[in-house]
Design a protein around this motif. Structure first.
Motif, PDB file in Angstrom:
ATOM      1  N   TYR A  39       1.218  -1.090  -0.111  1.00  0.00           N
ATOM      2  CA  TYR A  39       0.187  -0.090  -0.412  1.00  0.00           C
ATOM      3  C   TYR A  39       0.546   1.283  -0.012  1.00  0.00           C
ATOM      4  O   TYR A  39       1.953   1.234   0.582  1.00  0.00           O
ATOM      5  N   ASP A  40       0.130   2.222  -0.524  1.00  0.00           N
ATOM      6  CA  ASP A  40       0.949   3.308  -0.083  1.00  0.00           C
ATOM      7  C   ASP A  40      -0.024   4.333   0.317  1.00  0.00           C
ATOM      8  O   ASP A  40      -0.811   4.489   0.824  1.00  0.00           O
ATOM      9  N   LEU A  41       1.013   4.939   1.479  1.00  0.00           N
ATOM     10  CA  LEU A  41       0.337   5.747   2.199  1.00  0.00           C
ATOM     11  C   LEU A  41       0.679   7.400   2.806  1.00  0.00           C
ATOM     12  O   LEU A  41       1.703   7.561   2.474  1.00  0.00           O
ATOM     13  N   ASP A  42      -0.566   7.951   3.007  1.00  0.00           N
ATOM     14  CA  ASP A  42      -0.054   9.875   3.764  1.00  0.00           C
ATOM     15  C   ASP A  42      -0.896   9.564   4.952  1.00  0.00           C
ATOM     16  O   ASP A  42      -1.403   9.440   5.467  1.00  0.00           O
ATOM     17  N   VAL A  43       0.597  10.334   5.878  1.00  0.00           N
ATOM     18  CA  VAL A  43       0.443  10.284   7.130  1.00  0.00           C
ATOM     19  C   VAL A  43      -0.295  11.804   7.019  1.00  0.00           C
ATOM     20  O   VAL A  43       0.740  12.876   6.453  1.00  0.00           O
ATOM     21  N   LEU A  44      -0.945  12.314   7.034  1.00  0.00           N
ATOM     22  CA  LEU A  44      -1.565  13.858   7.771  1.00  0.00           C
ATOM     23  C   LEU A  44      -1.779  13.892   9.252  1.00  0.00           C
ATOM     24  O   LEU A  44      -1.911  13.544   9.873  1.00  0.00           O
ATOM     25  N   PRO A  45      -0.408  14.902   9.481  1.00  0.00           N
ATOM     26  CA  PRO A  45      -0.561  15.234  10.930  1.00  0.00           C
ATOM     27  C   PRO A  45      -2.328  16.244  10.899  1.00  0.00           C
ATOM     28  O   PRO A  45      -2.443  16.478  10.686  1.00  0.00           O
ATOM     29  N   LEU A  46      -2.277  15.967  12.187  1.00  0.00           N
ATOM     30  CA  LEU A  46      -3.381  16.247  13.171  1.00  0.00           C
ATOM     31  C   LEU A  46      -3.481  17.387  14.346  1.00  0.00           C
ATOM     32  O   LEU A  46      -4.202  18.005  14.339  1.00  0.00           O
ATOM     33  N   LYS A  47      -2.173  17.128  14.538  1.00  0.00           N
ATOM     34  CA  LYS A  47      -1.218  18.229  15.742  1.00  0.00           C
ATOM     35  C   LYS A  47      -0.588  18.977  15.531  1.00  0.00           C
ATOM     36  O   LYS A  47       0.318  19.061  14.434  1.00  0.00           O
ATOM     37  N   GLU A  48      -0.614  20.443  15.384  1.00  0.00           N
ATOM     38  CA  GLU A  48       0.510  21.235  15.621  1.00  0.00           C
ATOM     39  C   GLU A  48       1.354  21.278  16.276  1.00  0.00           C
ATOM     40  O   GLU A  48       1.260  21.168  17.545  1.00  0.00           O
ATOM     41  N   GLU A  49       2.769  21.547  15.263  1.00  0.00           N
ATOM     42  CA  GLU A  49       3.889  21.259  16.822  1.00  0.00           C
ATOM     43  C   GLU A  49       4.129  22.681  18.129  1.00  0.00           C
ATOM     44  O   GLU A  49       2.897  23.561  17.728  1.00  0.00           O
ATOM     45  N   ASP A  50       3.763  22.438  18.887  1.00  0.00           N
ATOM     46  CA  ASP A  50       3.589  22.874  20.070  1.00  0.00           C
ATOM     47  C   ASP A  50       2.678  23.581  20.998  1.00  0.00           C
ATOM     48  O   ASP A  50       2.353  24.269  20.807  1.00  0.00           O
ATOM     49  N   THR A  51       1.504  22.549  20.245  1.00  0.00           N
ATOM     50  CA  THR A  51       0.074  22.707  20.531  1.00  0.00           C
ATOM     51  C   THR A  51      -0.653  21.291  21.004  1.00  0.00           C
ATOM     52  O   THR A  51       0.161  20.253  21.270  1.00  0.00           O
ATOM     53  N   PRO A  52      -1.291  21.967  22.205  1.00  0.00           N
ATOM     54  CA  PRO A  52      -2.056  20.505  23.115  1.00  0.00           C
ATOM     55  C   PRO A  52      -2.526  19.295  22.253  1.00  0.00           C
ATOM     56  O   PRO A  52      -2.410  19.572  20.878  1.00  0.00           O
ATOM     57  N   HIS A  53      -2.934  17.971  22.188  1.00  0.00           N
ATOM     58  CA  HIS A  53      -3.571  17.008  21.263  1.00  0.00           C
ATOM     59  C   HIS A  53      -5.199  17.119  21.657  1.00  0.00           C
ATOM     60  O   HIS A  53      -5.564  17.785  22.379  1.00  0.00           O
ATOM     61  N   VAL A  54      -5.638  17.328  20.466  1.00  0.00           N
ATOM     62  CA  VAL A  54      -7.302  17.268  20.305  1.00  0.00           C
ATOM     63  C   VAL A  54      -8.131  16.491  20.362  1.00  0.00           C
ATOM     64  O   VAL A  54      -9.260  16.194  20.187  1.00  0.00           O
ATOM     65  N   ASN A  55      -6.972  14.868  19.931  1.00  0.00           N
ATOM     66  CA  ASN A  55      -7.757  14.182  18.958  1.00  0.00           C
ATOM     67  C   ASN A  55      -7.218  12.996  19.819  1.00  0.00           C
ATOM     68  O   ASN A  55      -6.052  12.858  19.990  1.00  0.00           O
ATOM     69  N   PHE A  56      -8.162  12.088  20.373  1.00  0.00           N
ATOM     70  CA  PHE A  56      -7.879  10.918  21.031  1.00  0.00           C
ATOM     71  C   PHE A  56      -8.681   9.750  20.228  1.00  0.00           C
ATOM     72  O   PHE A  56     -10.211   9.658  19.680  1.00  0.00           O
ATOM     73  N   CYS A  57      -8.053   8.736  21.121  1.00  0.00           N
ATOM     74  CA  CYS A  57      -8.810   7.337  20.381  1.00  0.00           C
ATOM     75  C   CYS A  57      -9.324   6.534  22.289  1.00  0.00           C
ATOM     76  O   CYS A  57      -8.631   6.764  22.446  1.00  0.00           O
ATOM     77  N   ILE A  58     -10.435   6.486  22.348  1.00  0.00           N
ATOM     78  CA  ILE A  58     -11.206   6.166  23.855  1.00  0.00           C
ATOM     79  C   ILE A  58     -11.250   4.451  23.637  1.00  0.00           C
ATOM     80  O   ILE A  58     -12.311   4.562  22.324  1.00  0.00           O
ATOM     81  N   TRP A  59     -10.791   3.838  24.631  1.00  0.00           N
ATOM     82  CA  TRP A  59     -11.838   2.424  24.732  1.00  0.00           C
ATOM     83  C   TRP A  59     -12.183   2.395  25.868  1.00  0.00           C
ATOM     84  O   TRP A  59     -11.555   2.318  27.115  1.00  0.00           O
ATOM     85  N   VAL A  60     -13.011   1.008  25.790  1.00  0.00           N
ATOM     86  CA  VAL A  60     -14.443   1.581  26.810  1.00  0.00           C
ATOM     87  C   VAL A  60     -14.127   0.403  27.234  1.00  0.00           C
ATOM     88  O   VAL A  60     -14.874  -1.104  26.629  1.00  0.00           O
ATOM     89  N   ASP A  61     -14.322  -0.202  28.742  1.00  0.00           N
ATOM     90  CA  ASP A  61     -14.330  -1.927  28.787  1.00  0.00           C
ATOM     91  C   ASP A  61     -14.800  -2.018  29.708  1.00  0.00           C
ATOM     92  O   ASP A  61     -14.909  -1.119  30.729  1.00  0.00           O
ATOM     93  N   THR A  62     -16.236  -2.401  29.556  1.00  0.00           N
ATOM     94  CA  THR A  62     -17.479  -2.871  30.686  1.00  0.00           C
ATOM     95  C   THR A  62     -17.336  -3.683  31.268  1.00  0.00           C
ATOM     96  O   THR A  62     -17.958  -3.491  32.231  1.00  0.00           O
ATOM     97  N   THR A  63     -16.763  -4.239  31.221  1.00  0.00           N
ATOM     98  CA  THR A  63     -16.449  -5.531  32.326  1.00  0.00           C
ATOM     99  C   THR A  63     -15.977  -4.856  33.650  1.00  0.00           C
ATOM    100  O   THR A  63     -16.120  -5.449  34.121  1.00  0.00           O
TER     101      THR A  63
END
Length: 146
Positions: A39-63
């Protein structure tokens, strides 16, 4: 400064079918994988340098009724897969236990977004001055050099 869009290639590996599963696994627990697509893949930044993260991946374990999250710094877009030109591309993969350095690096990454872990980590490092912290930049992607 890096290009805004970094272009890379990657391969899809599956467990090798040349042998059955018992023969496919070595005595040391490694498993042989065969590359089947590229595959070819393109990596697109979601975070500007020197700024806090605003995108997160969240996992919920119901057990266990817990939630975990990890910051996301980039978005990866894959092209349509195509057959590999090299037919005999194989890789052997084995599991290993985390050592002290791996656990310290994980804790430092979690401390970037979790104040409780940050306080605990600072306390353990000040209580044990011989143990040095490794600096891990928050915008470091593991696949930058690939």
């Amino acid at each position: 400064k890096r290009d805004a869009n970094a272009r890379m290639t990657c391969q899809l590996f599956i467990p090798s079918t040349s042998n059955n599963n018992e023969e496919n696994s070595d005595n040391d627990g490694t498993i042989t994988y065969q590359a089947i697509q590229q595959y070819d893949l393109d990596v697109l930044p979601l975070k500007e340098e020197d700024t806090p993260h605003v995108n997160f991946c969240i996992w919920v374990d119901t057990t266990t009724k817990t939630a975990s999250y990890v910051p996301i710094a980039s978005r990866v877009q894959l092209s349509t897969g195509r057959p590999l030109k090299k037919k005999n591309l194989t890789m052997k993969i084995a599991r290993r236990s985390m050592d002290d350095q791996d656990e310290l690096e994980r804790d430092e990454r979690v401390a970037e977004v979790d104040m409780d872990v940050e306080e605990r980590l600072k306390g353990s490092l000040s209580a044990n001055p011989t143990k040095k912290s490794t600096s891990v930049p928050s915008n470091d992607d593991d696949d930058d050099g690939d």
